[in-house]
Structure formats: structure tokens, C-alpha cells
Design an enzyme around this catalytic site. Structure first.
Site, PDB file in Angstrom:
ATOM      1  N   GLU A  77       0.636  -1.337  -0.125  1.00 23.98           N
ATOM      2  CA  GLU A  77       0.112   0.050   0.144  1.00 23.98           C
ATOM      3  C   GLU A  77       0.952   1.301  -0.188  1.00 23.98           C
ATOM      4  OE1 GLU A  77      -2.847  -0.174   3.369  1.00 23.98           O
ATOM      5  OE2 GLU A  77      -4.177  -1.512   2.054  1.00 23.98           O
TER       6      GLU A  77
ATOM      7  N   GLU B 203      -6.703  -7.975  -0.325  1.00 23.82           N
ATOM      8  CA  GLU B 203      -7.267  -7.786   0.946  1.00 23.82           C
ATOM      9  C   GLU B 203      -8.587  -7.221   0.895  1.00 23.82           C
ATOM     10  OE1 GLU B 203      -5.106  -5.015   3.795  1.00 23.82           O
ATOM     11  OE2 GLU B 203      -3.119  -5.781   2.932  1.00 23.82           O
TER      12      GLU B 203
HETATM   13  C1  GAL Z   1      -3.990  -2.686   5.207  1.00 25.74           C
HETATM   14  C2  GAL Z   1      -2.725  -3.192   5.413  1.00 25.74           C
HETATM   15  C3  GAL Z   1      -2.814  -4.350   5.937  1.00 25.74           C
HETATM   16  C4  GAL Z   1      -3.493  -4.401   7.246  1.00 25.74           C
HETATM   17  C5  GAL Z   1      -4.866  -3.693   6.895  1.00 25.74           C
HETATM   18  C6  GAL Z   1      -5.840  -3.294   8.371  1.00 25.74           C
HETATM   19  O1  GAL Z   1      -4.307  -1.212   4.863  1.00 25.74           O
HETATM   20  O2  GAL Z   1      -2.320  -3.543   3.976  1.00 25.74           O
HETATM   21  O3  GAL Z   1      -1.577  -4.852   6.162  1.00 25.74           O
HETATM   22  O4  GAL Z   1      -2.924  -3.337   8.142  1.00 25.74           O
HETATM   23  O5  GAL Z   1      -4.711  -2.440   6.311  1.00 25.74           O
HETATM   24  O6  GAL Z   1      -6.076  -4.571   8.834  1.00 25.74           O
END
Ligand code: GAL
Length: 879
Positions: A189, A258
Site C-alpha cells: 500500500e 485484502e
Molecule cells: C491494510 C494493510 C494491512 C492491514 C490492514 C488493516 O491497509 O495493508 O497490512 O494493516 O490494512 O487490517
């Protein structure tokens, strides 16, 4: 249709172990991975892939096989993890690939289960992990600036990424070597912070991409949330919904790295829950609109053992409301509903991969279809109703379909619906260590589940030792001025003592008395926590992130000792320049209220002491050398801040996961048999902000369906089974504020109650559509009926049926009641099929129930069953 089922998970776990033993290195016939605009191409074939996020150090190696098996059973093709640099290189140049950091073993277990691995090396990972996964020594590399065009940083980053890629190659873990790794990730990110680094940020992205590709790993690399990802790197989406996402080139596929299926929690926060219906909706929409790889962040969240949780202030549990809970048990109905969804998507896979882009059909103002049709032979369709309130009746290819609000129906043959995201057929399970029922039904009322088990105190006899306030060791040192916390501790401990002296004259005292003035300590800015002591007495504390501190203090004439305990609660893990944030104090520290103005302590002599005496002596370790000075704890010595406590305990019988209830404690850290189980803090969430009902409809955010308001955020702490022996286990706690260890209790964590509610109008079980008898035409479609499936945790069986009604039952789990229509055969039939078994299935039809209790009405079966450990069922109940 009334039949008993085997215990698939147990079998899988056994099969897995054997497999590792037999094969060792090679898991697949070597295969290549490439991609086009539609999908990843695995061994020459486009694939629709479901991925399950599991972070290996958030579980123990003993838990890994079962977690991987449960992910596979839930329909995952891929396991995704970050690589955790801080765990692998705790000291510069000294690598650790053992125990929870045995990434090679983890990757091999994934391969031996027949699953693929997406390895996100980062090495910046965010992940609510201490310092975002960077080792804290990295900030001491001369001239370093993280995550930008900075040679010292790039050298270190390249060294670690190379180390991991080389290790994976040596261990034959890439797909082209017959290993499970199909994809990698560089950075994480970075797009969120890139603009803060100006043109150097852009250059850094190019460098990172080139460096990664240059390692010759031979599988695709992704960068998540990176709109300017270079040509040879796939930019991917992270978020609650990604169906509108398109990568930055038509040559790249649409991947979702994610999918946040829950959220993390801070000390003093309420607990987030993402409803299964909304999660399924998001996934179905993604595949509907052209997506081809989707990863659940997290499929299993696990535990931030030790001091690995990031922050500031992230709690020890990383449960995340994931489909597999912190303890490794299925969270139902989330896991089961997703399993059904994945089976439905898999039925569509041949059509989905055959077509370059779907045909779009408008079905109404907020209703749409996407059709994947290849010639005449293959056709799959998704029908969506994105209306947040109402269901819709639509006509699609001449047939009428009713679509619940905020839902997607999946039609693998473009005709019959096999699954709708808003219709849950899966069971709900209730565990005693969860305070409230899972939020899942359309509009469910939260209720408290009283703990049925008696409290099992860990021990009645405890020993204790006081932690000194202030300097305790020979390595304390004195310098002029205020040092930054991390520069001194290097994060070897949460704690840093700052000590100085203030002189108060007779005049000062009479000035305060005469003018009713009280002196106060002022700190311009502080993070994460400070406790203030004056002349050995506790004066107050403050919590926050760069907050001002103002504390009235009582001073006596002459020299006064001022002791400040600065503590971190998980290092910052995100944001631009986060490594520069530091900890402790910023600006001036002064004492106000003197006749001649404030006394500035910023340039005074300060004595520093890192950590606690007990930490230094490792009095939590099993082979403690006896210098700690433990004495018997008596009731009247409680509460007492800054104390260590120790007791020995017996592990609960059986193999269920174990949890400690530390709800009687204040704040501190705990160790079992020398294993650091994490920080604990009985900080209470605000009373307000939780909803009485959780409506799955409409866009989710982490505040939408929270529970646990007005209660401590975390009281249960996971103690992995493999850290326990049958008896004589040591529990050592360091308590900062004055909790009561005598009330600490222990429990096995397991599903105690399972419920389900399935009606005749529910869809038949997904696996039936690929059943040979259906495919061969032996079972006609109209004979496919809905089924209820109930299952207790592994090693548990259904002991009793608390409620069963085939008819028109009302209510929800643990509150079912009979309606006007009820078959008297309900209880005997369900008991016959289920009692004494780990799992059972019951067809929903008049034939099965040998009765039609209300002709012309759609019947529903509602069941509530109790699960108990298998050994505790007597012979009479066994079938
Ligand atoms: C995303 C990040 C993850 C984790 C998630 C929140 O932005 O890439 O590593 O932090 O947010 O759980």
C-alpha cells in the site's frame, strides 16, 4: 436423506501430516504461473482463485496444519501471508527461521495440503504488527530514511527480500520447482503515502519493482494499492469492496489482495463484526464484475503473541472476526456461508475463465446481471440487487427471480440459482468465550450468553515479588536532557524510567500555602503512556498519542525525586515517515506554580533505566535462577501496582484450545511456561456506539456492527495447547496497576451450542450439483432438497437437541419457539439423526419428517443442539 457424516477435518489433518512425511520437497508437478487481463494463468489455465490470509507467527506450528486444512475445507485454493522481517532478523545479521517463524515449514504445509501460496514479502507489511514488520534496529542504520529513495534503506530492504526469495528457491518452493508459491508481493500500500515522499517516492516504486523482478523468482509480483505500479507488476485492490477496481493496464488481471472480512481492535475499543451476508455479497460482486483472485484478510487472524502487536494500542487478540476464530475454531455461520459461496463460484469457473469479459444486462434500476457465456455450451450468470432496502423481482432470460436486498444470486448454468449471498443455510455456533452471539442474521438482536461453565480458578496459591519504582540495575545512566524513548530502549522493553530531582525551598512552600497554589508537572507532548511518581508515591498517569500532560503533584521542602515511567503499547505501524515518530516525550518538561516562574526540567540531569528488573532477570522463564525473591501472596497484599505474580496450574483436560480470563487484572504482560502470551489490559470500551441490531444491508465500515460496548475490550487470552503440559504449568504476570491474580480463571474454548434454520425453499447443498448421481442424471433436479447440516468442533459430539421444530418455528438461535405449525416428529427425528455424532445432515421435506404439519405452507426446520467433548458422552447416548 437422514444420514450421519464422517469427520472430514480430522481426516484431512491426518492426511496432511502423512503427506509431509512422505514427500518432503516437491508438492506439485512443476508448473508455470503467468497472467493475462482476465486471470492468473496456472499451468496454462486461467483460474478463479479464493485465497485465505493466515499469518504464520500469529499461530503456533502445531496449529498450522489444522488452520490450512480448515481453509481448504472452506474452499480456499491459496494461502496468503506476509513475511515478518522483525521476527526473522531480530538482531541485524542474525536470522531466525524457527518455531513460529519457520516460514519454510509453513510454506511446505501449504504445499502438502495441495494449496498455493501468495507470499507478500513487503518487507514493510503494516499488518497491525510492531513497527509495520520492520526490525527496530533498522532505524539505527546511519543515514536511513524508510521507504524512499535512500541508499541505506534500499540496501537493507534488498538484502532481506533477496534472503527470502533465495530461501524459497533453495527449498524448491516456487511453482516452477514444484512448490506452492504462485505469486509474491513487494512493498505494501505504498500508494497511500507515496505523495508525501515527492518525486523520490515515484523513483522508489520503480526501484522496488525493478529490484523485485531482478531476483528472478519466476512468478508474478503484485503491489497492492499502487496505481503507478510499473508494467511488469500487477497493481491490486485492498478494501471492503473491490468490484469497481480495475488495474492500471488492460494486460493485468483484477486481483483483490485484502478483502477485510472484519477489523482489528484497540485497547478500550469495541469489537467489530462484518456480517457474513455482506462479505459474501462483496465477493460475489467482485467475481460478477470480472475479478479473478480474492483473498480474505484475514481467514484466520490469530494472536499477537509477545510484544508483536503494532499500534499504538492494538490488542493482543488479532481475531479480526475472521471465518476461523483466534483459537482456530470455525466461526459460524461465516465460515460455512463462505464455503457455500466458494462452491457456487467454483461451479461457474469453467464459464468465467472461458470469457474475456462478461455481457452486462440491466435488470432494473438497481439490479443487474453479468453473463459469462461461451458459445452455446457454457453459461454462468450473477444477478445482483444492490438496493439496500428492498428485494426485487426480476426477469432474466425469460425466468423470474426474486433477489433479496443487497444480494447476488449465482446461476452456474444461467438458469437455476444455487446460492444467494443473503440466504444463510450454514449453522450458527456459540462459544462461551464470546460475549455475544455472532452477528449474522438479517436484523439480529444482540444478546448476552451467560457462561454455562463454572469458573475454574487457575490457582489458590500465588507468589509475588515487587518491581522497584525507578532505577534497579547497574546499567542506568545519567545525562543532561530528555532522550527519545526508542533511542534508549531500542524496543528491548515497553518501559523506560526517567528520573530527576527538583529542589523546593521554604519560600516555595509558603508561597503555595499562602496563595492556594499547587505545583503541576507539565509535559508538552507524550506517547503512549506515562506514569508519574513523586518521592516514591504514585501521582497519576496519562495515555495518548502525542498528548499534553498536566499533573498536579505534591512536593516537599528540599530535594524531591521525580520518576516518570514511559511505556509504549505497540510501535506505530503505518503512515508516511512513521519511523520518525519515536515515543516518550517531546518538547519541554517543566514544573509550574513557582513564585519565580516555571522550572524547566528539559535540560536537567536525568537518569535513565531501560525496562523492568523482572524482565532483566527473566523471572518468567522456566529456569529462573532464584534471585527474584518470590514470596507468598496474601489476600491483604492485593491490589498492589508494579508487582509480579506467579502460580502453577493444571491444563484443562482434552485437546480444546485454552484461554485465560485475565479480566481481574489491570495492565501488564503474561507468560506461560516462559512463552510470552502477550500484553493484557482490562481497558473498557465506551458505553455507546454499539448497535442493538446489525443490518447486513448497505456498505460496511468497521463501526457498523460492533459489540462489547461498556465492557473490557479483551479479557480472554489464548494459551496455545502446545505451550502447555498436563500439570505444573507456570503463569507469570507483570501487573502495572493493581489487578487481582487470585481471580484469574482458565477455560477450554469450544463450540457449546449449534443452531440452524433451513426452510424448504432454501437451495440444496452445493456439493450436490457436482455429485456424480446428479451429473449423470440419476437424481432429477426436482428431487434435490434443502438440507440442514450440523457439526460440533473436532473431538466433540452432539449431546442433546435442545429444540427442534419442523413447521413454522420462530425466533433465532437460543431463542427459538414453536409456531402454529409443528411436526411432533421433529425432536425424535433430529435426535435420532444427530445425538452422539460429531455431525449430521437432515433433509428438509415432508418425506423426511413423515408428516406434513401444515399443507400449503413453506416449512422450516429450526434446531438448537448442544455440543460436548466426545469422551463425556455416556454409553446410553451413543448410537
Ligand atoms: C491494510 C494493510 C494491512 C492491514 C490492514 C488493516 O491497509 O495493508 O497490512 O494493516 O490494512 O487490517
Amino acid at each position: 436423506m437422514v444420514e450421519a457424516r464422517r469427520i472430514p477435518l480430522q481426516c484431512l489433518a491426518v492426511a496432511l501430516t502423512l503427506h509431509v512425511a512422505v514427500i518432503g520437497g516437491e508438492f506439485f508437478k512443476p508448473f508455470n504461473v503467468s497472467y493475462d487481463h482476465r486471470a492468473l494463468i496456472i499451468d496454462g489455465k486461467r483460474r478463479m482463485l479464493i485465497s485465505a490470509g493466515i499469518h504464520y507467527p500469529r499461530a503456533t506450528p502445531q496449529m498450522w496444519p489444522d488452520l490450512i486444512a480448515k481453509s481448504k475445507e472452506g474452499g480456499a485454493d491459496v494461502i496468503q501471508t506476509y513475511a515478518f522481517w522483525s521476527g526473522h532478523e531480530p538482531v541485524k545479521g542474525q536470522y531466525n527461521f524457527e518455531g513460529r517463524y519457520d516460514i519454510v515449514k509453513f510454506a511446505k504445509l501449504v504445499g502438502s495440503a495441495g494449496l498455493y501460496l501468495h507470499l507478500r514479502i513487503g518487507p514493510y507489511v503494516c499488518a497491525e504488527w510492531n513497527f509495520g514488520g520492520f526490525p527496530v534496529w533498522l532505524r539505527d542504520v546511519p543515514g536511513i530514511e524508510f521507504r524512499t529513495e535512500n541508499a541505506p534503506f534500499k540496501d537493507e530492504m534488498q538484502r532481506f527480500v533477496t534472503k527470502i526469495v533465495d530461501l524459497m528457491r533453495e527449498e524448491m518452493l516456487f511453482s516452477w520447482q514444484g512448490g506452492p508459491i504462485i505469486m509474491l508481493q513487494i512493498e505494501n500500500e505504498y500508494g497511500n503515502v507515496e505523495s508525501s515522499y515527492g518525486p523520490e517516492g515515484k523513483e522508489y516504486v520503480k526501484w522496488a519493482a525493478k529490484m523485485a523482478i531482478g531476483l528472478g523468482a519466476g512468478v508474478p509480483w503484485v503491489m497492492c494499492k499502487q496505481v503507478d505500479a510499473p508494467d511488469d507488476i500487477i497493481d491490486t485492490c485492498n478494501g471492503y469492496y473491490c468490484d469497481g477496481f480495475r488495474p492500471n493496464s488492460y494486460k493485468k488481471p483484477t486481483l483483490w489482495t485484502e478483502n477485510w472480512d472484519g477489523w482489528y481492535t484497540i485497547w478500550g475499543g469495541s469489537l467489530p463484526h462484518r456480517p457474513a451476508e455482506d462479505l459474501a455479497f462483496a465477493v460475489a460482486r467482485f467475481f460478477q464484475r470480472g475479478g479473478s483472485f480474492q483473498n480474505y484478510y484475514m481467514f484466520f487472524g490469530g494472536t499477537n503473541f509477545g510484544r508483536t502487536s503494532g499500534g499504538p494500542n492494538y490488542i493482543t487478540s488479532y481475531d479480526y472476526d475472521a471465518p476461523i476464530d483466534e483459537y482456530g475454531l470455525l466461526r459460524q455461520p461465516k465460515w460455512g456461508h463462505l464455503k457455500d459461496l466458494h462452491a457456487a463460484i467454483k461451479l461457474c469457473e469453467p464459464a468465467l475463465v472461458a470469457v474475456d469479459s462478461p455481457q452486462y444486462i440491466t435488470l432494473g434500476p438497481k439490479q443487474e446481471a453479468h453473463v459469462y457465456r461461451e458459445n452455446k455450451s457454457r453459461c454462468s450468470a450473477f444477478l445482483a440487487n444492490i438496493d439496500e432496502r428492498d428485494s426485487a423481482t426480476v426477469t432474466f432470460f425469460g425466468q423470474v427471480y426474486t433477489l433479496p436486498p443487497w444480494s447476488v444470486s449465482i446461476l452456474p448454468d444461467c438458469r437455476k440459482t444455487v446460492f444467494n449471498t443473503a440466504k444463510i443455510g450454514a449453522q450458527t455456533s456459540v462459544k462461551t468465550t464470546e460475549c455475544s452471539l455472532p452477528l449474522s442474521t438479517n436484523v439480529s438482536v444482540l444478546q448476552q450468553l451467560p457462561s454455562q461453565d463454572k469458573v475454574s480458578l487457575i490457582s489458590e496459591t500465588w507468589t509475588t515479588v515487587k518491581e522497584p519504582i525507578g532505577a534497579w540495575g547497574e546499567d542506568n545512566f545519567t545525562v543532561r536532557g530528555i532522550l527519545q524513548h526508542l533511542n534508549v530502549t531500542k524496543d528491548r522493553s515497553d518501559y523506560l524510567w526517567y528520573m530527576t530531582r527538583i529542589y523546593v525551598s521554604e519560600d516555595d512552600i509558603s508561597y503555595w500555602e499562602g496563595n492556594s497554589v499547587e505545583p503541576a508537572l507539565m509535559i508538552d507532548s507524550m506517547r503512549d503512556l506515562v506514569r508519574i511518581f513523586v518521592n516514591g508515591q504514585y501521582a497519576g498517569s496519562k495515555i495518548g498519542r502525542w498528548v499534553k500532560v498536566e499533573q498536579k503533584i505534591q512536593l516537599k521542602q528540599g530535594y524531591n525525586d521525580l520518576v516518570l515511567l514511559s511505556a509504549t503499547v505497540g510501535l506505530q505501524n503505518d503512515g508516511a515517515f512513521f519511523e520518525k515518530d519515536g515515543a516518550g516525550f517531546k518538547g519541554q518538561i517543566k514544573v509550574t506554580g513557582f513564585r519565580n516562574g516555571d522550572i524547566d526540567l528539559s535540560d536537567s540531569l536525568w537518569t535513565y533505566q531501560v525496562g523492568l528488573r523482572g524482565e532483566f532477570l527473566q523471572i518468567y522463564s522456566i529456569v529462573e535462577n532464584g534471585t527474584a525473591g518470590w514470596t507468598d501472596l496474601t489476600q491483604d497484599a492485593i491490589p498492589s501496582p508494579f508487582s509480579w505474580y506467579k502460580a502453577y496450574f493444571k491444563a484443562p483436560d482434552g485437546t480444546d484450545p485454552v484461554a485465560l480470563d485475565l479480566g481481574s487484572m489491570g495492565k501488564g504482560q503474561a507468560w506461560v511456561n516462559g512463552h510470552h502470551i502477550g500484553r493484557y489490559w482490562t481497558k473498557v470500551a465506551p458505553k455507546d456506539g454499539c448497535q442493538r441490531t446489525c443490518d447486513y444491508r448497505g456498505p460496511y465500515n468497521s463501526d457498523k456492527c460492533t459489540t462489547n460496548c461498556g465492557k473490557p475490550t479483551q479479557i480472554w487470552y489464548h494459551v496455545p495447547r502446545s505451550w502447555l503440559q498436563a500439570s505444573n504449568n507456570s503463569l507469570v504476570l507483570f501487573e502495572e496497576t493493581g489487578g487481582n491474580p487470585l481471580e484469574i480463571s482458565i477455560e477450554s474454548h469450544s463450540t457449546k451450542v449449534v443452531c440452524a434454520q433451513v426452510s424448504e425453499s432454501h437451495y440444496p447443498p452445493l456439493q450436490m450439483w457436482s455429485h456424480p448421481d446428479f451429473v449423470n442424471g440419476k437424481i432429477p433436479v426436482n428431487e434435490m432438497i434443502a438440507e440442514m447440516h450440523l457439526q460440533c468442533d473436532d473431538g466433540h459430539k452432539i449431546s442433546t437437541i435442545q429444540f427442534a421444530s419442523y413447521g413454522t418455528p420462530r425466533g433465532s438461535c437460543q431463542k427459538f419457539s414453536k409456531g402454529n405449525c409443528h411436526s411432533p416428529n421433529s425432536l425424535p427425528l433430529v435426535s435420532e439423526a444427530c445425538v452422539g455424532r460429531n455431525s449430521c445432515s437432515i433433509g428438509i421435506s415432508n418425506t423426511v419428517f413423515r408428516d406434513d404439519p401444515c399443507h400449503g405452507t413453506v416449512k422450516t426446520l429450526a434446531v438448537e443442539a448442544r455440543c460436548v467433548p466426545s469422551q463425556s458422552i455416556g454409553f446410553s447416548a451413543m448410537k
